[in-house]
Design a protein around this motif. Structure first.
Motif, PDB file in Angstrom:
ATOM      1  N   PRO A  10       0.832  -1.196   0.000  1.00 59.53           N
ATOM      2  CA  PRO A  10       0.000   0.000   0.000  1.00 59.53           C
ATOM      3  C   PRO A  10       0.874   1.257   0.000  1.00 59.53           C
ATOM      4  O   PRO A  10       2.064   1.200   0.310  1.00 59.53           O
ATOM      5  CB  PRO A  10      -0.785  -0.114   1.313  1.00 59.53           C
ATOM      6  N   THR A  11       0.298   2.381  -0.358  1.00 58.86           N
ATOM      7  CA  THR A  11       1.018   3.641  -0.302  1.00 58.86           C
ATOM      8  C   THR A  11       1.225   4.015   1.161  1.00 58.86           C
ATOM      9  O   THR A  11       0.274   4.071   1.937  1.00 58.86           O
ATOM     10  CB  THR A  11       0.228   4.753  -1.017  1.00 58.86           C
ATOM     11  N   VAL A  12       2.478   4.227   1.538  1.00 62.07           N
ATOM     12  CA  VAL A  12       2.832   4.483   2.936  1.00 62.07           C
ATOM     13  C   VAL A  12       3.672   5.754   2.994  1.00 62.07           C
ATOM     14  O   VAL A  12       4.565   5.942   2.165  1.00 62.07           O
ATOM     15  CB  VAL A  12       3.623   3.285   3.524  1.00 62.07           C
ATOM     16  N   SER A  13       3.405   6.599   3.969  1.00 64.05           N
ATOM     17  CA  SER A  13       4.177   7.836   4.124  1.00 64.05           C
ATOM     18  C   SER A  13       5.358   7.605   5.063  1.00 64.05           C
ATOM     19  O   SER A  13       5.394   6.632   5.827  1.00 64.05           O
ATOM     20  CB  SER A  13       3.289   8.944   4.683  1.00 64.05           C
ATOM     21  N   ALA A  14       6.307   8.523   5.018  1.00 66.22           N
ATOM     22  CA  ALA A  14       7.462   8.452   5.917  1.00 66.22           C
ATOM     23  C   ALA A  14       7.023   8.568   7.369  1.00 66.22           C
ATOM     24  O   ALA A  14       7.627   7.954   8.252  1.00 66.22           O
ATOM     25  CB  ALA A  14       8.464   9.547   5.563  1.00 66.22           C
ATOM     26  N   PHE A  66       0.512  -2.247   7.159  1.00 63.80           N
ATOM     27  CA  PHE A  66       1.582  -2.628   6.233  1.00 63.80           C
ATOM     28  C   PHE A  66       2.705  -3.302   7.000  1.00 63.80           C
ATOM     29  O   PHE A  66       2.762  -3.252   8.219  1.00 63.80           O
ATOM     30  CB  PHE A  66       2.117  -1.403   5.470  1.00 63.80           C
ATOM     31  N   SER A  67       3.593  -3.944   6.251  1.00 59.74           N
ATOM     32  CA  SER A  67       4.762  -4.604   6.841  1.00 59.74           C
ATOM     33  C   SER A  67       6.020  -4.035   6.201  1.00 59.74           C
ATOM     34  O   SER A  67       6.017  -3.651   5.035  1.00 59.74           O
ATOM     35  CB  SER A  67       4.711  -6.107   6.604  1.00 59.74           C
ATOM     36  N   LEU A  68       7.092  -4.019   6.994  1.00 57.47           N
ATOM     37  CA  LEU A  68       8.375  -3.480   6.538  1.00 57.47           C
ATOM     38  C   LEU A  68       9.446  -4.558   6.608  1.00 57.47           C
ATOM     39  O   LEU A  68       9.490  -5.337   7.552  1.00 57.47           O
ATOM     40  CB  LEU A  68       8.845  -2.352   7.458  1.00 57.47           C
TER      41      LEU A  68
END
Length: 99
Positions: A10-14, A66-68
């Motif tokens: 997904p679109t993820v911000s900083a 989300f996952s990193l």
């Protein structure tokens, strides 16, 4: 370190990445900075050598949305090779042969 969004991407911000790192790895806002980084998603710059040593190795962090995937940055990642177009002869003067 380099952070990559995994899964459905997904679109993820900083800011979202920052929040996840703070809650999952017990980091504080001044411990790191986050920058957009291509071809990976984010570059995480740590404030001290101690933090770098503490976070050594690969990490996988799951959040609610989300996952990193975190790994150490490598200057050779995504490096390419090519053929040099020019051949230059170079003469060095005043430098001892053993240098």
């Amino acid at each position: 370190m380099v952070a990559t969004i995994t899964g459905t991407r997904p679109t993820v911000s900083a800011e979202e990445v920052s929040e996840l790192l703070q809650t999952s790895l017990a980091l504080h806002p001044g411990d790191f900075s986050i920058h957009l980084h291509r071809p990976k998603d984010f570059l995480i710059v740590l404030a001290s050598r101690e933090l770098k040593d503490h976070l050594a190795g690969d990490h996988f962090i799951s959040g609610p949305r989300f996952s990193l995937s975190l790994r150490p940055w490598c200057k050779l990642a995504h490096a390419g090779s090519g053929r040099l177009e020019y051949h230059v002869k170079l003469e060095l003067r005043g430098i001892p042969a053993q240098a």
